[in-house]
Motif scaffolding. Structure first.
Motif, PDB file in Angstrom:
ATOM      1  N   PRO A  25      13.651 -13.616 -11.747  1.00 33.66           N
ATOM      2  CA  PRO A  25      13.604 -15.086 -11.668  1.00 33.66           C
ATOM      3  C   PRO A  25      12.372 -15.615 -10.956  1.00 33.66           C
ATOM      4  CG  PRO A  25      15.770 -14.259 -11.067  1.00 33.66           C
ATOM      5  CD  PRO A  25      14.877 -13.075 -11.155  1.00 33.66           C
ATOM      6  N   GLY A  26      11.880 -14.885  -9.976  1.00 33.65           N
ATOM      7  CA  GLY A  26      10.722 -15.349  -9.223  1.00 33.65           C
ATOM      8  C   GLY A  26      10.163 -14.243  -8.353  1.00 33.65           C
ATOM      9  N   ARG A  27       9.160 -14.596  -7.567  1.00 34.95           N
ATOM     10  CA  ARG A  27       8.582 -13.638  -6.628  1.00 34.95           C
ATOM     11  C   ARG A  27       9.580 -13.320  -5.519  1.00 34.95           C
ATOM     12  NH1 ARG A  27       4.688 -17.469  -7.606  1.00 34.95           N
ATOM     13  NH2 ARG A  27       2.960 -16.667  -8.856  1.00 34.95           N
ATOM     14  N   ILE A  28       9.380 -12.188  -4.867  1.00 41.20           N
ATOM     15  CA  ILE A  28      10.217 -11.860  -3.715  1.00 41.20           C
ATOM     16  C   ILE A  28       9.651 -12.540  -2.479  1.00 41.20           C
ATOM     17  CG2 ILE A  28      10.773 -10.000  -2.125  1.00 41.20           C
ATOM     18  CD1 ILE A  28      11.580  -8.297  -4.340  1.00 41.20           C
ATOM     19  N   VAL A  29      10.494 -13.285  -1.791  1.00 45.78           N
ATOM     20  CA  VAL A  29      10.110 -13.964  -0.562  1.00 45.78           C
ATOM     21  C   VAL A  29      11.129 -13.645   0.520  1.00 45.78           C
ATOM     22  CG1 VAL A  29       8.935 -15.850  -1.771  1.00 45.78           C
ATOM     23  CG2 VAL A  29      11.370 -16.053  -1.242  1.00 45.78           C
ATOM     24  N   ALA A  30      10.782 -14.003   1.760  1.00 50.95           N
ATOM     25  CA  ALA A  30      11.709 -13.829   2.881  1.00 50.95           C
ATOM     26  C   ALA A  30      12.489 -15.120   3.089  1.00 50.95           C
ATOM     27  CB  ALA A  30      10.931 -13.477   4.145  1.00 50.95           C
ATOM     28  N   LYS A  31      13.815 -14.996   3.220  1.00 50.15           N
ATOM     29  CA  LYS A  31      14.651 -16.164   3.443  1.00 50.15           C
ATOM     30  C   LYS A  31      15.829 -15.776   4.322  1.00 50.15           C
ATOM     31  CE  LYS A  31      17.349 -19.720   1.052  1.00 50.15           C
ATOM     32  NZ  LYS A  31      17.813 -20.221  -0.272  1.00 50.15           N
ATOM     33  N   ASP A  32      15.923 -16.412   5.470  1.00 50.76           N
ATOM     34  CA  ASP A  32      17.047 -16.194   6.389  1.00 50.76           C
ATOM     35  C   ASP A  32      17.237 -14.720   6.728  1.00 50.76           C
ATOM     36  OD1 ASP A  32      17.549 -18.939   6.298  1.00 50.76           O
ATOM     37  OD2 ASP A  32      18.890 -18.724   4.586  1.00 50.76           O
ATOM     38  N   GLY A  33      16.147 -13.994   6.842  1.00 51.52           N
ATOM     39  CA  GLY A  33      16.217 -12.609   7.273  1.00 51.52           C
ATOM     40  C   GLY A  33      16.412 -11.598   6.167  1.00 51.52           C
ATOM     41  N   TYR A  34      16.347 -12.031   4.899  1.00 53.16           N
ATOM     42  CA  TYR A  34      16.552 -11.110   3.793  1.00 53.16           C
ATOM     43  C   TYR A  34      15.554 -11.400   2.668  1.00 53.16           C
ATOM     44  CZ  TYR A  34      20.929  -9.738   6.024  1.00 53.16           C
ATOM     45  OH  TYR A  34      21.859  -9.264   6.913  1.00 53.16           O
ATOM     46  N   PHE A  35      15.455 -10.463   1.745  1.00 54.59           N
ATOM     47  CA  PHE A  35      14.620 -10.642   0.561  1.00 54.59           C
ATOM     48  C   PHE A  35      15.395 -11.433  -0.487  1.00 54.59           C
ATOM     49  CE2 PHE A  35      12.826  -6.525   2.130  1.00 54.59           C
ATOM     50  CZ  PHE A  35      11.497  -6.925   2.265  1.00 54.59           C
ATOM     51  N   VAL A  36      14.713 -12.379  -1.130  1.00 56.35           N
ATOM     52  CA  VAL A  36      15.339 -13.152  -2.195  1.00 56.35           C
ATOM     53  C   VAL A  36      14.293 -13.417  -3.272  1.00 56.35           C
ATOM     54  CG1 VAL A  36      14.803 -15.354  -1.060  1.00 56.35           C
ATOM     55  CG2 VAL A  36      16.671 -15.240  -2.722  1.00 56.35           C
ATOM     56  N   PHE A  37      14.736 -13.474  -4.520  1.00 54.51           N
ATOM     57  CA  PHE A  37      13.837 -13.850  -5.606  1.00 54.51           C
ATOM     58  C   PHE A  37      13.679 -15.369  -5.575  1.00 54.51           C
ATOM     59  CE2 PHE A  37      15.418  -9.745  -7.123  1.00 54.51           C
ATOM     60  CZ  PHE A  37      14.222  -9.127  -7.466  1.00 54.51           C
ATOM     61  N   GLU A  38      12.459 -15.809  -5.376  1.00 58.28           N
ATOM     62  CA  GLU A  38      12.162 -17.225  -5.186  1.00 58.28           C
ATOM     63  C   GLU A  38      12.739 -18.070  -6.325  1.00 58.28           C
ATOM     64  OE1 GLU A  38       8.240 -19.763  -3.796  1.00 58.28           O
ATOM     65  OE2 GLU A  38       7.995 -18.131  -5.240  1.00 58.28           O
ATOM     66  N   GLY A  39      13.322 -19.201  -5.940  1.00 64.33           N
ATOM     67  CA  GLY A  39      13.866 -20.107  -6.930  1.00 64.33           C
ATOM     68  C   GLY A  39      15.229 -19.715  -7.450  1.00 64.33           C
ATOM     69  N   SER A  40      15.866 -18.731  -6.812  1.00 62.77           N
ATOM     70  CA  SER A  40      17.190 -18.277  -7.252  1.00 62.77           C
ATOM     71  C   SER A  40      18.003 -17.864  -6.040  1.00 62.77           C
ATOM     72  CB  SER A  40      17.058 -17.091  -8.215  1.00 62.77           C
ATOM     73  OG  SER A  40      16.779 -15.893  -7.506  1.00 62.77           O
ATOM     74  N   ASP A  41      19.258 -17.525  -6.295  1.00 58.28           N
ATOM     75  CA  ASP A  41      20.114 -16.980  -5.236  1.00 58.28           C
ATOM     76  C   ASP A  41      20.217 -15.463  -5.349  1.00 58.28           C
ATOM     77  OD1 ASP A  41      21.861 -17.355  -2.978  1.00 58.28           O
ATOM     78  OD2 ASP A  41      23.558 -16.913  -4.291  1.00 58.28           O
ATOM     79  N   LYS A  42      19.375 -14.873  -6.179  1.00 62.79           N
ATOM     80  CA  LYS A  42      19.423 -13.436  -6.397  1.00 62.79           C
ATOM     81  C   LYS A  42      18.719 -12.715  -5.252  1.00 62.79           C
ATOM     82  CE  LYS A  42      18.327  -9.898  -9.867  1.00 62.79           C
ATOM     83  NZ  LYS A  42      17.709  -9.637 -11.194  1.00 62.79           N
ATOM     84  N   ARG A  43      19.438 -11.835  -4.567  1.00 57.99           N
ATOM     85  CA  ARG A  43      18.904 -11.108  -3.409  1.00 57.99           C
ATOM     86  C   ARG A  43      18.479  -9.705  -3.809  1.00 57.99           C
ATOM     87  NH1 ARG A  43      19.500 -14.872   0.989  1.00 57.99           N
ATOM     88  NH2 ARG A  43      20.424 -16.650  -0.113  1.00 57.99           N
ATOM     89  N   TRP A  44      17.706  -9.110  -2.926  1.00 58.52           N
ATOM     90  CA  TRP A  44      17.144  -7.788  -3.201  1.00 58.52           C
ATOM     91  C   TRP A  44      17.201  -6.967  -1.929  1.00 58.52           C
ATOM     92  CZ3 TRP A  44      12.632  -5.183  -1.502  1.00 58.52           C
ATOM     93  CH2 TRP A  44      12.231  -4.090  -2.285  1.00 58.52           C
ATOM     94  N   LEU A  45      17.608  -5.713  -2.069  1.00 58.83           N
ATOM     95  CA  LEU A  45      17.762  -4.808  -0.930  1.00 58.83           C
ATOM     96  C   LEU A  45      16.819  -3.627  -1.115  1.00 58.83           C
ATOM     97  CD1 LEU A  45      19.598  -4.670   1.603  1.00 58.83           C
ATOM     98  CD2 LEU A  45      21.145  -3.214   0.277  1.00 58.83           C
ATOM     99  N   LYS A  46      16.059  -3.344  -0.102  1.00 58.32           N
ATOM    100  CA  LYS A  46      15.022  -2.313  -0.194  1.00 58.32           C
ATOM    101  C   LYS A  46      15.570  -0.925   0.086  1.00 58.32           C
ATOM    102  CE  LYS A  46      11.847  -1.825   3.070  1.00 58.32           C
ATOM    103  NZ  LYS A  46      10.639  -1.966   3.914  1.00 58.32           N
ATOM    104  N   GLY A  47      15.107   0.052  -0.706  1.00 56.87           N
ATOM    105  CA  GLY A  47      15.402   1.455  -0.449  1.00 56.87           C
ATOM    106  C   GLY A  47      14.236   2.283  -0.932  1.00 56.87           C
ATOM    107  N   GLY A  48      13.294   2.618  -0.042  1.00 63.20           N
ATOM    108  CA  GLY A  48      12.037   3.174  -0.518  1.00 63.20           C
ATOM    109  C   GLY A  48      11.495   4.343   0.254  1.00 63.20           C
ATOM    110  N   THR A  49      10.246   4.664  -0.076  1.00 60.65           N
ATOM    111  CA  THR A  49       9.527   5.757   0.569  1.00 60.65           C
ATOM    112  C   THR A  49       8.467   5.197   1.504  1.00 60.65           C
ATOM    113  OG1 THR A  49       8.133   7.703   0.198  1.00 60.65           O
ATOM    114  CG2 THR A  49       7.990   5.935  -1.440  1.00 60.65           C
ATOM    115  N   ASP A  50       8.385   5.793   2.678  1.00 63.48           N
ATOM    116  CA  ASP A  50       7.405   5.403   3.691  1.00 63.48           C
ATOM    117  C   ASP A  50       6.236   6.383   3.724  1.00 63.48           C
ATOM    118  OD1 ASP A  50       6.576   5.630   6.828  1.00 63.48           O
ATOM    119  OD2 ASP A  50       7.250   3.601   6.369  1.00 63.48           O
TER     120      ASP A  50
END
Length: 926
Positions: free
Chosen positions: A465-490
């Motif tokens: 839906p949009g770019r990933i931005v920071a909102k209220d302490g979490y990742f969210v796709f800009e312009g939507s209520d769709k959230r994203w949770l990170k699980g990656g490699t460092d």
């Protein structure tokens, strides 16, 4: 369109420059390939690309199918056509190649086919399928696929004798239904049609009439355009083709119509011109001429090459050719599609001829700014451009040229306009005054383009839906209520120290206490060559570089990894092998080809759903630029990173690894310097990506270094490092609470767990990674973290600097995917808060949204625990989840009961759980 127009403009301009004429011709001409074997000589045939190979089918006489494999440079002969098939445009639909609108028999009264013919490449079999209505049979027609239907346009009913038609029909490959549509403005035959976006283009061709002796004469001057959405021909859109011809090839590349080859009365030799029409600008331009003029063949694209093969070299039927030639296209071309929402739009501008090492520094003394405006709203972006050498430096390794580029990702569909300005003057690149320097006139400074929607459930960040931005302490796709949770490699943090990137090497080996040991070798990632797939990007003149790192991200994506942390600058730190500069001791000049090669990898990462966690400096580099200030060199560095990479929709800027003074680097940036750095990035980034800062590991250092930053609105949160896994849960909550108290709740991601020598060890040593799973993975997510990344301990194989194979930690990726899937499937975690005090025991975690749901993580199954539901009422259900195996929720010993202050959770089911295992209880109101 952006890549192709860059290429066209570059060719048109540089061939006029004596100093670069030979070089331009070398990289911008068609190449006749010396292949292993050759195809059957033929013309009036079709050619398509299918799963990374070329399929040459049909032609006069009964011919075999010839298949060319670019990976081996080999032609292979397959089955012959069941009858003579010629004069058709083949199209790929599903797992088959459709031959529609073909003719059979000899000149001049060939017969149109009565049925659709299908070739199945995997089976090497032909099949006659649906009948074509007798009143709509013809040959020499154009055919395209649009939304699972095949559109057939034009054609001739009576061979070459007469009967050219303006017909348009829609064929359903599933049902065989054949639906006539409105006639085109012009009849035509002997041509190829293309689809660009939602429009069909019928270009070139003729109305063949051997009956009147006009077999080659009656070429069609105007293209016809059909709006596939509105299902109507566009009477006001009928561009005139510069070179009239028939028997031509046509294809769509980057939203442009490309027409090449053909025959006409103009001359005996077949046409070699290749012309390009831009629907956006309504103008024609040129690509290089074919080496050998030809007609009765086709264009096809594989990877970054445009191919044509076979055909006839003169007007008429002789000589039939066997040659194969190709033209290298710019990396990242999108093969016919118009600009899509959140996909990269690259604009190229021709400016002064210069070089990376020119005395008049192109990186400091030139500034390209492009303002993008959405026509239907007030949405506006001012995007900084960059010097791009020859415009294709990733492949050519060019250090000179006259191309400036700007990259943009539109976040809305509809029409956009752009206005570019290029200014010149000393240090104008870091001068924000709009009128500083002098303006250099640009030919294509203004324009417009149309953007289409791409939103889907795909992991591709460009389809969200949009770019990933920071909102209220979490990742969210800009312009939507769709959230994203990170699980990656460092790790490896020096990911970009890769052998296939230009100008990349290790300055010196290291065996310093407190970091991983290194030798002179940089990364090759050879174990991931098997993960590269046909059609994936590569770079270099040979088109063979980059496969290992591209394959690595294919593997990570297949394991559900959705972010990767990497340094862009470690000159004075661990590794000493990553920098964006032309030289590691000159901070004013950048390596165009290296950075373009990085961009190819970053674009692929986005397409595979992997966030770019851009770690902009190591702690040892904090004062390397401007003594830590955001002065001339640091501004230049961040401006360049933003200009080249900020367009990606899923990206995080990290201010610095272990930022702040440490015992091994006692001189570090001050709080004021960190805030100034964040303020500058936030102001300069047109997309406002999240800005995090990587912390030190111990609690005391966090208290000292982070407290002064709590009021900094430009810092969105922390990239957390914790020295002891058991402290992760409590330390996260501490800093979330402190930032919330001052009204700016930080987003915290758990990105490095200690101790530094261990971290996340390989599976061969870590087994089920019990401590990490319990304390770090579930400890962080249940504590309010926005995600987790895994650091590879320095004193283990495949460590933070030397790791070559992400399969060594396959189990870690599985466990992380299991945890993410649970949260994404069952919880609105951003609405919940840690509530450990509700548990009867203090060795578990609780996350709650009162009145709706409670989640309890227990490190040890087999003990009956209770949950204080306080004033909750009604019945509540209890279901269990296995954090080691994943899967569905299952009932335990207590399924449903009334709320109480000592709500019994019961025990998880015997099946799938062993004594001593961890478990998760999901408590929901009925």
């Amino acid at each position: 369109m952006q890549h192709l127009q860059t290429f066209i403009t570059y060719v048109a301009v540089t061939v006029l420059l004596t100093a670069t004429q030979t070089y331009a011709q070398e990289i911008s001409s068609w190449q006749i390939l010396e292949t292993v074997g050759q195809p059957t000589a033929r013309h009036e045939a079709a050619m398509v690309s299918y799963k990374g190979k070329l399929f040459l089918i049909g032609g006069r006489r009964i011919n075999p199918v010839d298949v060319y494999d670019p990976a081996t440079n080999t032609w292979t002969e397959k089955s012959k056509t069941p009858i003579e098939l010629h004069h058709f445009q083949a199209v790929v639909h599903g797992d088959a190649i459709y031959l529609i609108g073909a003719m059979t028999g000899g000149w001049p009264r060939e017969t149109p086919l009565e049925k659709v013919v299908v070739y199945y490449p995997e089976l090497d079999q032909f099949k006659f399928v649906h009948s074509i209505p007798e009143s709509r049979r013809r040959g020499g027609a154009g055919a395209v696929v649009y939304k699972d239907k095949i559109y057939i346009v034009g054609g001739i009913t009576n061979g070459h004798w007469d009967g050219s038609r303006p017909w348009l029909d829609v064929y359903d490959p599933v049902t065989g239904a054949w639906t006539p549509k409105a006639d085109a403005p012009h009849a035509r035959d002997h041509f190829s049609a293309v689809v660009i976006g939602d429009k069909l283009y019928a270009a070139a061709g003729r109305t063949t009439s051997q009956k009147t002796g006009q077999g080659f004469d009656l070429t069609v001057a105007h293209c016809d355009v059909y709006d596939l959405k509105k299902q109507e021909w566009l009477s006001n859109d009928s561009p005139e083709i510069p070179t009239q011809r028939a028997g031509n090839m046509a294809i769509a590349i980057d939203g442009d119509l490309v027409v090449g080859g053909g025959e006409s009365v103009a001359h005996v030799k077949a046409h070699d011109e290749v012309e390009v029409y831009s629907p956006e600008t309504k103008t024609w331009s040129r690509l290089p001429n074919l080496n050998r003029g030809r007609h009765g063949s086709a264009f096809a694209i594989i990877d970054n090459y445009l191919y044509t093969a076979s055909g006839c070299g003169n007007r008429g039927g002789k000589p039939e050719l066997t040659s194969l030639e190709r033209l290298k296209l710019p990396a990242g071309h999108n093969n016919g599609s118009p600009t899509k929402k959140l996909h990269t739009k690259t604009l190229s501008f021709i400016g002064p001829q210069t070089a990376e090492d020119d005395d008049d520094n192109p990186f400091t003394n030139f500034r390209l700014n492009v303002i993008f405006k959405h026509a239907a709203s007030d949405r506006t972006f001012e995007v900084r451009g960059f010097y791009a050498a020859d415009g294709d430096a990733a492949n050519t390794s060019a250090t000179t040229g006259n191309v400036w580029q700007a990259r943009f990702t539109p976040d809305r569909s509809g029409d956009w306009t752009y206005q570019a300005t290029l200014r010149h003057g000393t240090d104008v690149a870091i001068d924000d005054e709009p009128n500083s320097g002098t303006e250099i006139e640009l030919d294509n400074a203004a324009g417009r383009f149309t953007v289409t929607n791409t939103t889907s459930d795909d992991v591709d960040f460009r389809n969200q839906p949009g770019r990933i931005v920071a909102k209220d302490g979490y990742f969210v796709f800009e312009g939507s209520d769709k959230r994203w949770l990170k699980g990656g490699t460092d790790s490896p943090e020096n990911l970009l120290a890769f052998v296939d990137f230009d100008g990349t090497f290790r300055m010196q080996a290291s065996d310093r206490d407190g970091e991983a040991s290194t030798d002179e070798k940089i990364h090759r990632y050879e174990s991931h060559l098997v993960d590269w797939k046909q059609g994936d990007p590569t770079w270099g003149q040979s088109g063979a570089k980059g496969k290992a790192i591209i394959g690595a991200f294919n593997y990570l994506a297949s394991e559900g990894v959705n972010s990767a942390y990497f340094l862009t600058l470690n000159i004075n730190g661990d590794g000493k092998d990553v920098w964006p500069y032309l030289k590691p001791d000159d901070f004013e000049r950048f390596d165009c080809s290296k950075l373009d090669q990085w961009e190819i990898v970053f674009e692929h990462m986005q397409s595979r759903g992997i966030m770019l966690h851009v770690q902009t400096q190591e702690t040892e580099n904090e004062t390397m630029l401007d003594n830590g200030d955001t002065g001339r060199l640091r501004k230049l560095y961040y401006r360049e990173l933003i200009a080249r990479f900020a367009h990606h929709p899923a990206l995080v800027w990290n201010l610095g690894e272990e930022n702040g003074p440490a015992e091994w680097t006692p001189v570090g940036q001050t709080p004021e310097q960190r805030i100034a750095m964040a303020d500058y990035i936030k102001a300069s980034d047109p997309y406002k990506h999240p800005i995090l800062m990587h912390t030190h590991a111990d609690s005391h250092s966090k208290d000292e270094l982070l407290t002064p930053l709590l009021s900094a609105k430009s810092i969105d949160g922390l990239s957390f490092q914790v020295d002891q896994p058991e402290s992760v849960h409590s330390e996260l909550q501490k800093w979330i609470a402190r930032s919330t108290k001052v009204g700016h709740r930080w987003m915290i991601t758990m990105d490095e767990t200690g101790p530094w020598m261990h971290g996340a060890v390989p599976d061969s040593e870590g087994g089920e990674h019990d401590g990490l799973r319990r304390n770090v993975l579930w400890g962080s997510l249940m504590g309010g973290a926005a995600g987790v990344e895994w650091y590879f301990g320095a004193k283990h194989p495949h460590n933070d600097l030397t790791s070559e194979d992400w399969r060594q930690r396959k189990r870690i990726w599985e466990l992380t995917r299991i945890a993410r899937t649970f949260f994404e499937t069952h919880l609105r975690w951003w609405e919940m808060k840690p509530s450990d005090d509700l548990l009867s025991s203090k060795d578990g975690y609780c996350l709650s949204k009162p009145g709706e749901v409670y989640v309890v993580y227990l490190p040890v199954a087999g003990e009956n625990r209770s949950l204080d539901l306080g004033k909750e009422t009604g019945q509540w259900s209890v279901a269990w989840f296995n954090p080691r195996k994943g899967g569905n929720l299952t009932p335990g010993t207590i399924a449903i009961q009334e709320a109480s202050s000592s709500f019994e959770l019961g025990l998880p089911p015997d099946s799938g759980f062993e004594p001593g295992d961890d478990c998760v209880a999901l408590v929901r109101k009925k």
